[in-house]
Design an enzyme around this catalytic site. Structure first.
Site, PDB file in Angstrom:
ATOM      1  N   CYS A 269       0.827  -1.210   0.000  1.00  0.00           N
ATOM      2  CA  CYS A 269       0.000   0.000   0.000  1.00  0.00           C
ATOM      3  C   CYS A 269       0.865   1.265   0.000  1.00  0.00           C
ATOM      4  O   CYS A 269       1.583   1.516  -0.964  1.00  0.00           O
ATOM      5  CB  CYS A 269      -0.964  -0.047   1.183  1.00  0.00           C
ATOM      6  SG  CYS A 269      -2.238   1.233   1.166  1.00  0.00           S
ATOM      7  N   HIS A 353      -3.850  -5.221  -0.592  1.00  0.00           N
ATOM      8  CA  HIS A 353      -3.630  -5.741   0.757  1.00  0.00           C
ATOM      9  C   HIS A 353      -3.625  -7.270   0.771  1.00  0.00           C
ATOM     10  O   HIS A 353      -4.682  -7.903   0.892  1.00  0.00           O
ATOM     11  CB  HIS A 353      -4.699  -5.198   1.701  1.00  0.00           C
ATOM     12  CG  HIS A 353      -4.517  -3.749   2.010  1.00  0.00           C
ATOM     13  ND1 HIS A 353      -3.826  -3.306   3.111  1.00  0.00           N
ATOM     14  CD2 HIS A 353      -4.886  -2.637   1.328  1.00  0.00           C
ATOM     15  CE1 HIS A 353      -3.791  -1.981   3.108  1.00  0.00           C
ATOM     16  NE2 HIS A 353      -4.431  -1.559   2.028  1.00  0.00           N
ATOM     17  N   GLU A 355      -2.827  -9.134   3.103  1.00  0.00           N
ATOM     18  CA  GLU A 355      -3.293  -9.620   4.404  1.00  0.00           C
ATOM     19  C   GLU A 355      -4.810  -9.616   4.504  1.00  0.00           C
ATOM     20  O   GLU A 355      -5.367 -10.142   5.469  1.00  0.00           O
ATOM     21  CB  GLU A 355      -2.697  -8.756   5.516  1.00  0.00           C
ATOM     22  CG  GLU A 355      -3.421  -7.460   5.807  1.00  0.00           C
ATOM     23  CD  GLU A 355      -3.233  -6.369   4.766  1.00  0.00           C
ATOM     24  OE1 GLU A 355      -3.888  -5.317   4.876  1.00  0.00           O
ATOM     25  OE2 GLU A 355      -2.420  -6.575   3.836  1.00  0.00           O
TER      26      GLU A 355
END
EC number: 6.3.5.5
Length: 378
Positions: A269, A353, A355
């Site tokens: 990011c 992202h 995650e």
């Protein structure tokens, strides 16, 4: 008894609804997120600092909230906009309803507006500055004036605002269903030492690093490279975060110095954008950005398409990539750059992202690529 609320945009658009959070006023950049679930993770994501989040899915609040789902120690979103708040929050993990959670965290929020109309405005005109007024004695004129008074995110360095002020160690791993908790892993069982710059890091990023054998030392955003290198890391991680990457000169300089070593570097990011800037590329402000959990991204090396979680309003300008940086991922929504790697260093990054939290984990293998790079260097 419900109280009235107003959402005003800088272009003069007015939306009337009801207050579902704290009374008062909030201003920020109004964006829309297309995720169907994960509102608590979204609210606590530091990348949403100074942003009022509109959730396009019509029913928000069905599952309540739980401390285990927070992505940071507090709510960072400037405000929340939803279509419909269900009367019942039903989930075995629920500890607090969404309105209770919003009030406890002093978040100004509005429900009962036409979020489809709002989203169309944001898509056609781009993200706009806005204001939510909630409570008695509110006026449209005051809301519009407050919205127009917000300076916008361009040129705003928020990484140092949301970052930790002190260095700390992290050994908590990913969530376990059987215990409804995040187990702490013994340091002796974590072979890799990663220093993570906190530009607004989400907790699930740290947990995914731990789950792959990383003992993580989290450092403030403004930590000099010399202090990071003194910790003798096996790898350096550049976290997500809010705001414009270009004013973060302290981070860009630190990354440049770290790139002079052979230590593997991985960015997500804002960290992706900062790696690009440190490598000589440029970034641009997007129209309405990418915010959601259903964004298709293509791996340019394999052709594989992955569904990803996204949250960014700035992007790396592919046309400015220097010769030692190559594109490795692209968005299939608008063709914007999603991933880069240095051809002369062990450094790579991803705009979305991996995650998730919330969202799919199709891109989670990038964490494995990072640990593989650290293992190879040993």
């Amino acid at each position: 008894m419900t109280k009235p609320a107003i959402l005003a945009l800088a272009d003069g658009s007015i939306f009337r609804g009801e207050a579902i959070g704290a009374d008062g006023q909030t201003v920020g950049e109004v964006v829309f997120n297309t995720a169907m679930t994960g509102y608590q993770e979204i609210l606590t994501d530091p990348s949403y600092a100074q942003q009022i989040v509109t959730l396009t899915y019509p029913h928000i609040g069905n599952t309540g909230t739980t401390p285990e789902d927070a992505e940071s120690s507090r709510v960072w979103s400037a405000g929340l906009v939803i279509r419909d708040l269900p009367l019942l929050a039903s989930n075995w993990r629920n500890t607090q309803s969404l309105p209770e959670y919003l009030k406890a965290n002093n978040v100004v929020a509005i429900a009962g507006i036409d979020t489809r109309r709002l989203t169309r405005i944001l898509r056609e005109k781009g993200a706009q500055n806005g204001c939510i007024l909630a409570g008695d004695n509110i006026s449209e004129e005051a809301a519009i004036a407050a919205a127009r008074g917000f300076p916008g995110l361009k040129g705003m360095d928020l990484a140092k605002v949301v970052s930790t002020k002190e260095r700390y160690e992290w050994r908590s791993s990913v969530w376990e269903l059987k215990t409804d908790s995040h187990p702490t892993i013994d340091a002796a069982d974590l072979p890799y030492h990663v220093v993570a710059f906190d530009y607004g890091v989400k907790l699930n990023i740290l947990r995914m690093l731990v789950a792959r054998g990383c003992r993580v030392t989290v450092v403030p955003a403004q930590t000099p490279a010399s202090e990071v290198l003194a910790l003798n890391p096996d790898g350096v991680f550049l976290s997500n975060g809010p705001g414009d990457p270009e004013p973060c000169d302290y981070a860009i300089q630190a990354i440049k110095e770290i790139l002079e070593t052979e230590i593997p570097v991985f960015g997500i990011c804002l960290g992706h954008q900062l790696l690009a800037l440190a490598s000589g590329a440029k970034t641009v402000k997007m129209g309405h950005g990418h915010h959601g959990a259903n964004h298709p991204v293509q791996d340019l090396d394999t052709g594989v398409v992955m569904i990803t979680s996204q949250n960014h309003g700035f992007a790396v300008d592919e046309a400015t990539l220097p010769g030692n940086v190559r594109a490795i991922h692209k968005s299939l929504f608008d063709g914007t750059l999603q991933g880069i790697e240095r051809t002369d260093k062990s450094a790579f990054s991803f705009q979305g992202h991996p995650e998730a939290s919330p969202g799919p984990t199709d891109v989670a293998p990038l964490f494995d690529r990072f640990t593989d790079a650290m293992a190879k260097r040993r």
